[in-house]
Scaffold this active site. Sequence first.
Site, PDB file in Angstrom:
ATOM      1  N   ASP A 127      36.758  35.008  44.657  1.00 49.04           N
ATOM      2  CA  ASP A 127      36.697  34.513  43.844  1.00 49.04           C
ATOM      3  C   ASP A 127      35.614  33.125  43.204  1.00 49.04           C
ATOM      4  O   ASP A 127      35.859  32.502  44.128  1.00 49.04           O
ATOM      5  CB  ASP A 127      38.158  34.481  42.570  1.00 49.04           C
ATOM      6  CG  ASP A 127      38.169  35.492  41.684  1.00 49.04           C
ATOM      7  OD1 ASP A 127      37.515  35.096  40.389  1.00 49.04           O
ATOM      8  OD2 ASP A 127      39.239  36.144  41.726  1.00 49.04           O
ATOM      9  N   ASP A 229      34.618  34.700  37.674  1.00 53.34           N
ATOM     10  CA  ASP A 229      35.171  34.631  37.384  1.00 53.34           C
ATOM     11  C   ASP A 229      34.910  34.205  35.687  1.00 53.34           C
ATOM     12  O   ASP A 229      33.835  33.522  35.504  1.00 53.34           O
ATOM     13  CB  ASP A 229      36.237  34.090  37.840  1.00 53.34           C
ATOM     14  CG  ASP A 229      37.342  33.831  36.996  1.00 53.34           C
ATOM     15  OD1 ASP A 229      38.379  34.454  36.272  1.00 53.34           O
ATOM     16  OD2 ASP A 229      37.682  32.940  35.534  1.00 53.34           O
ATOM     17  N   GLU A 283      32.612  39.116  36.420  1.00 52.79           N
ATOM     18  CA  GLU A 283      33.618  39.693  35.486  1.00 52.79           C
ATOM     19  C   GLU A 283      32.997  39.551  33.925  1.00 52.79           C
ATOM     20  O   GLU A 283      32.993  38.703  33.053  1.00 52.79           O
ATOM     21  CB  GLU A 283      35.250  38.944  35.319  1.00 52.79           C
ATOM     22  CG  GLU A 283      35.616  39.217  34.861  1.00 52.79           C
ATOM     23  CD  GLU A 283      37.303  38.409  34.209  1.00 52.79           C
ATOM     24  OE1 GLU A 283      38.012  39.001  34.054  1.00 52.79           O
ATOM     25  OE2 GLU A 283      37.233  36.797  34.020  1.00 52.79           O
ATOM     26  N   HIS A 349      45.060  41.211  38.453  1.00 52.49           N
ATOM     27  CA  HIS A 349      45.944  41.105  38.019  1.00 52.49           C
ATOM     28  C   HIS A 349      45.975  40.175  37.092  1.00 52.49           C
ATOM     29  O   HIS A 349      46.481  38.888  36.614  1.00 52.49           O
ATOM     30  CB  HIS A 349      45.486  39.720  39.273  1.00 52.49           C
ATOM     31  CG  HIS A 349      44.783  38.957  38.494  1.00 52.49           C
ATOM     32  ND1 HIS A 349      42.975  39.539  38.774  1.00 52.49           N
ATOM     33  CD2 HIS A 349      44.482  37.834  38.086  1.00 52.49           C
ATOM     34  CE1 HIS A 349      42.084  39.025  38.340  1.00 52.49           C
ATOM     35  NE2 HIS A 349      42.545  37.955  37.874  1.00 52.49           N
ATOM     36  N   ASP A 350      45.054  40.503  36.192  1.00 54.10           N
ATOM     37  CA  ASP A 350      45.316  40.874  34.636  1.00 54.10           C
ATOM     38  C   ASP A 350      45.876  42.034  33.567  1.00 54.10           C
ATOM     39  O   ASP A 350      45.193  41.892  32.545  1.00 54.10           O
ATOM     40  CB  ASP A 350      43.958  39.981  33.642  1.00 54.10           C
ATOM     41  CG  ASP A 350      43.206  38.840  34.593  1.00 54.10           C
ATOM     42  OD1 ASP A 350      44.299  38.623  34.330  1.00 54.10           O
ATOM     43  OD2 ASP A 350      42.467  38.709  34.447  1.00 54.10           O
TER      44      ASP A 350
HETATM   45  C1  NOJ Z   1      39.561  35.665  34.391  1.00 54.01           C
HETATM   46  C2  NOJ Z   1      40.709  35.855  35.490  1.00 54.01           C
HETATM   47  O1  NOJ Z   1      40.828  37.273  35.794  1.00 54.01           O
HETATM   48  C3  NOJ Z   1      42.060  35.405  34.804  1.00 54.01           C
HETATM   49  O2  NOJ Z   1      42.849  35.754  35.505  1.00 54.01           O
HETATM   50  C4  NOJ Z   1      41.679  33.729  34.427  1.00 54.01           C
HETATM   51  O3  NOJ Z   1      43.112  33.885  33.481  1.00 54.01           O
HETATM   52  C5  NOJ Z   1      41.194  33.686  33.523  1.00 54.01           C
HETATM   53  N1  NOJ Z   1      39.246  34.327  34.378  1.00 54.01           N
HETATM   54  C6  NOJ Z   1      40.831  32.525  33.040  1.00 54.01           C
HETATM   55  O4  NOJ Z   1      40.229  31.885  34.397  1.00 54.01           O
END
Ligand code: NOJ
Length: 573
Positions: A127, A229, A283, A349-350
């Site tokens: 990442d 990210d 992302e 993970h989100d």
């Molecule tokens: C995206 C990431 O996938 C997430 O987990 C994170 O909280 C935010 N960006 C901030 O970095």
Amino acid sequence: MSKFILFSTLIILTSCSSRQNAATGSSDTTGRKWWKEAVVYQLYPRSFKDSDGDGIGDLKGIISKLDYISSLGVDVVWLNPIYSSPNDDNGYDISDYRNIMKDFGTMADFDTLLLEMHKRKIRLVMDLVVNHSSDEHLWFQQSRSSRTSPYRNYYHWWNGERGVPTPRWSFFDINSDAWKYDSLTKAYYLHYFSRKQPDLNWENPQLRREVYDIMKFWLDKGIDGFRMDAFQFVAKDTSWPVFPKGYESNIIKYYGMGPHLHEYLQEMNREVISKYDVMTVAEGAGSTLKDAMDLVDPARHELNMAYHFEGMDVGNQPNYSLLDFKKVYSKWDSAMAEKGWVSIFLGNHDQPRMVSHWGDDSPAFRELSSKMLTTFVLTMRGTPYCYYGDELGMSNIRFDRIGDYRDIATINRFKHLVGEGGDTTAFLEEQKRTSRDNGRTPFQWDNAPNAGFTTGTPWIRVHPDYPAVNAAAQEKDPGSVLNYFRKMVRLRKDNQVLVYGKYTLLDKYNPDVYAYTREWDGRRLLVLLNFKGTTASVKTDIDLGKAKILLGNYPAPSGDGNLRPYEAVIYEL
Ligand code: NOJ
């Protein structure tokens, strides 16, 4: 849609080249690439395997499980951040980009991990979190120390004498305010995420050079790419225009694809990416197909692929519509049919767990619907990203109490509601469906205490279904979700038609079944997926009489297109 549901939706590789166009069989436009043919396994290091009993997954733990990862047949691992971090947002707040988080181990552990992965022909994608750093990063410490610090312009500051800054909405701030006043220099700094995640100023060429040096540091160690990210947010309009009321419900439009983003990416490509054979994935893909294409059009020399979140948006409705789901994936496939490339994923993970989000995690259908969803992810055009634990059919933990949550997004939203006198009961109920922590519980290795994840106290509770749902039990069962996942990965790896083949949607208005063909190099496969827990049939002109069944998720797959609940079948026509 609540802003916090919205957040969960945001959280947005060069070898032989063929002369054949993957999409049409005519002249080469996109070309064959190893990162298109790869199957990515995303691993949340905090929750994978703890080697030292502190309750937190670590690099030695991952090393001890590399043979398992290799047995899945995947060839790329994406690791969520493992850099030094005070963990305000589980590693997405980095205090030293060239060091390993103490909880996770040492640089020597990292070097061993990379070596051992490469020995097994597994590539490593890290990442890259450079929309923001931690407020504990030396850069920020210096930046806030004085208005004349050489690091001042590494971040976005608004001097107090200018009055209150133009409002900006923050994902994680308790008050949703992205500006935080710092009395030390009587100025506000910008943080789109938490107060401990100040945004970096990409307009500063020195900051950009620092980022490129960090990238080179890791690439020179031999890693195979970056997942970038929140990258669509790095460029800001620093004239700070006033956004219209309610802009926060359409945040990508206002925060995404800011001025100079593509110049920065082209510079990054020139300075760094082009010098290595690596995979780069953004992302977020902006708010239009053009935004996305501008990121991934090979002729523009920016990135390889991007994630879009439109699919996730569909699933955030409690009873999502399969018609909308098909529409989104078909639209994106056609947008990238001739050039460009996307990631295909149903969990990360989100997000909540794939089976709970898109399938049915009740005992009757957890296994079948997990297998059906895996079939979707691995038969679409685009690089599949499979999230650790989904290969077992792990499901949402659905915490009852706020005290069980660890995610800053849930915790700060809860605090906000408490402050406002809002409905915390309804919020906790909604979090059972949407919270990111549902997707972050420890990997379920076996039926030992804590699912064999740790001998200590796990940093987040283990899903109570682990005595039944675990890797060791599934290893022994040829019909398990795990063994189906392996077969499905093998099928994709053995059949490039599933990577490059033209996608055609069939029976478009069927509300229950997702049916499509993939065609390439004289071969034609048909994929039938029943997304519902009831029987369903599909209407196509295809005579299944002569079709060969390649794989199905029932012991005797349907030979005639009449599908049982959550049935998935792949035919060769
Ligand atoms: C995206 C990431 O996938 C997430 O987990 C994170 O909280 C935010 N960006 C901030 O970095």
